[in-house]
Design an enzyme around this catalytic site. Sequence first.
Site, PDB file in Angstrom:
ATOM      1  N   ALA A 160      -5.220  -6.263   3.127  1.00  9.80           N
ATOM      2  CA  ALA A 160      -4.969  -6.509   4.557  1.00  9.80           C
ATOM      3  C   ALA A 160      -5.694  -7.781   4.994  1.00  9.80           C
ATOM      4  O   ALA A 160      -6.793  -8.072   4.529  1.00  9.80           O
ATOM      5  CB  ALA A 160      -5.448  -5.315   5.367  1.00  9.80           C
ATOM      6  N   GLU A 199       2.244   5.477   0.910  1.00  7.44           N
ATOM      7  CA  GLU A 199       1.251   6.299   1.632  1.00  7.44           C
ATOM      8  C   GLU A 199       1.242   5.788   3.064  1.00  7.44           C
ATOM      9  O   GLU A 199       0.703   4.721   3.342  1.00  7.44           O
ATOM     10  CB  GLU A 199      -0.135   6.129   0.998  1.00  7.44           C
ATOM     11  CG  GLU A 199      -0.247   6.654  -0.410  1.00  7.44           C
ATOM     12  CD  GLU A 199      -0.249   8.171  -0.486  1.00  7.44           C
ATOM     13  OE1 GLU A 199      -0.419   8.830   0.557  1.00  7.44           O
ATOM     14  OE2 GLU A 199      -0.059   8.698  -1.590  1.00  7.44           O
ATOM     15  N   CYS A 218      -5.767   7.653   8.075  1.00  5.23           N
ATOM     16  CA  CYS A 218      -4.417   8.212   8.129  1.00  5.23           C
ATOM     17  C   CYS A 218      -4.451   9.730   8.203  1.00  5.23           C
ATOM     18  O   CYS A 218      -3.522  10.348   8.698  1.00  5.23           O
ATOM     19  CB  CYS A 218      -3.634   7.778   6.903  1.00  5.23           C
ATOM     20  SG  CYS A 218      -4.512   8.135   5.379  1.00  5.23           S
TER      21      CYS A 218
END
Length: 485
Positions: free
Chosen positions: A184, A258, A292
């Site tokens: 990221a 995911e 998450c």
Amino acid sequence: MSLLDQLNNSGQTHLLIGGEWRESSDGNRIDVLDPSTADTLTSVASGNEDDALAAVESAATAQAAWAATSPRERATILDRAFQLMIDRKDELAQLVVQEMGKALPEAAGEVAYAAEFYRWYAGEAVRNLGSISTAPGGDKRIIAIGQPVGVSLLITPWNFPLAMATRKIGPAIAAGCTMILKPASDTPLSALALGQLMSDAGLPDGVLNILPSNRSSKVVPAILADDRVRMVSFTGSTEVGRTLLAEAAKTVVKTAMELGGNAPFIVCEDADIDAAIEGAMIAKMRNGGQSCIAANRFLVHEAVAGSFTEKLSAAMGGLKVGPGLEAGVELGPLINQSAQDDMIDSVATAVGSGSAVATGGETGRSPGFYFQPTVLADVAPDNPVLAREIFGPIAPVTTFSSDDEVIALANDTIYGLAAYLYTGDLARGMRISEAIEYGMVGINRGLISDPAAPFGGVKQSGVGREGAHEGMLEFMETKYIAADW
Ligand code: NAD
């Protein structure tokens, strides 16, 4: 010298391609911010499409020799990498805090968790068994062997910058795949630090290529369009996951996804409320709610909702908020300005639809991207805040009155990643666990992550599993050989 200084001084804020640290071909760089101050920490090279194709070339060139290494050799590299991460855990933890913001004890926990994926997959590397059987008709032997899928693209999010990377690199190495890691843009430094560490562990050049880029929507399709790339393993939002599934369809690339979650945290009236609060603080506040699998909706039986909300508010309100490296801090800043804006908007949305702020509700500190630990009470089941993935320190509490009602509430979402359930009756817990549509359920536990467990979701939370034996199979193909002898 800090790890950040080491990266800066040794050119390791560049792209890692074929064992060489290179500037991006057009000189573009990404600023990396410290979320506790909003100041710039450093910058890293940002790859473009040419760099992406150079990374594919490097991985493809290394693939055949790497696949031919013995499983023991790959296991030994993973074991060494595990040990190096443990030896360097303090400096790695500090780097995670600097770029991502989480409190230092949590970052130390992430380093240990991330390293465990290497230890687990060192064990898995040597257990790729396959099978031989006789066909039902008796005319042949059916031989099934596992082979590496090949060049893999790994795309990771910012919330666990080390662990989300090792959860993919570990099984890819164990299986014999070469790879391109695109971390990221908010947190490329931890991934780059892994580049040198893996080389120190003995990983050959070209097996792991690292390509930070703030031009993902161009770079990733360029990589997937190259038919030498056989796999994309993505962790991130459902929205980007959908785009990647469509992109991967063009060259029929294998996918592991995911994606996002909207975890219910169910508290039955027969639960041990203090244990439920302890579990809630982990399920909600691990990583500051930026996970998450973070508890996103508290579904509490109406008989205990009052005391649960009171105790949760006291526990949340008592957390020490501040810069992650400061002693005693339990909650650091959010990742960036947009995350802080999302929290402000979530509270406004919830309150606008009739819920009350029991504690928190404000940003609290500045500079930096902070938000107070917040509990929202009287949240109606149709409050729009319950449909979002909150991804921060906000806990909305809704009530229910029967098991059927709470099962319907829990399933009323496009997501199906993790769920939590507190009850004093294990049989009831098992019944509800089987009835809810989630890939993972924690019964009387707020912490479910474990490298040895198959982690993943159903519905729009993803495809495939990471961790466990299943995580390695994602990086393998089964080849069937029919033999007569
Ligand atoms: P994100 O989807 O914005 O980004 C994830 C990665 O995809 C980053 O590397 C980003 O640069 C890249 N990316 C962004 N746009 C892209 C595009 N158009 N093409 C290709 N790549 C692109 O997610 P995030 O904000 O980094 O992370 C938060 C999300 O990740 C949440 O939804 C969270 O639930 C999810 N997540 C899921 C898991 C899991 O295991 N299921 C774990 C952690 C985070």
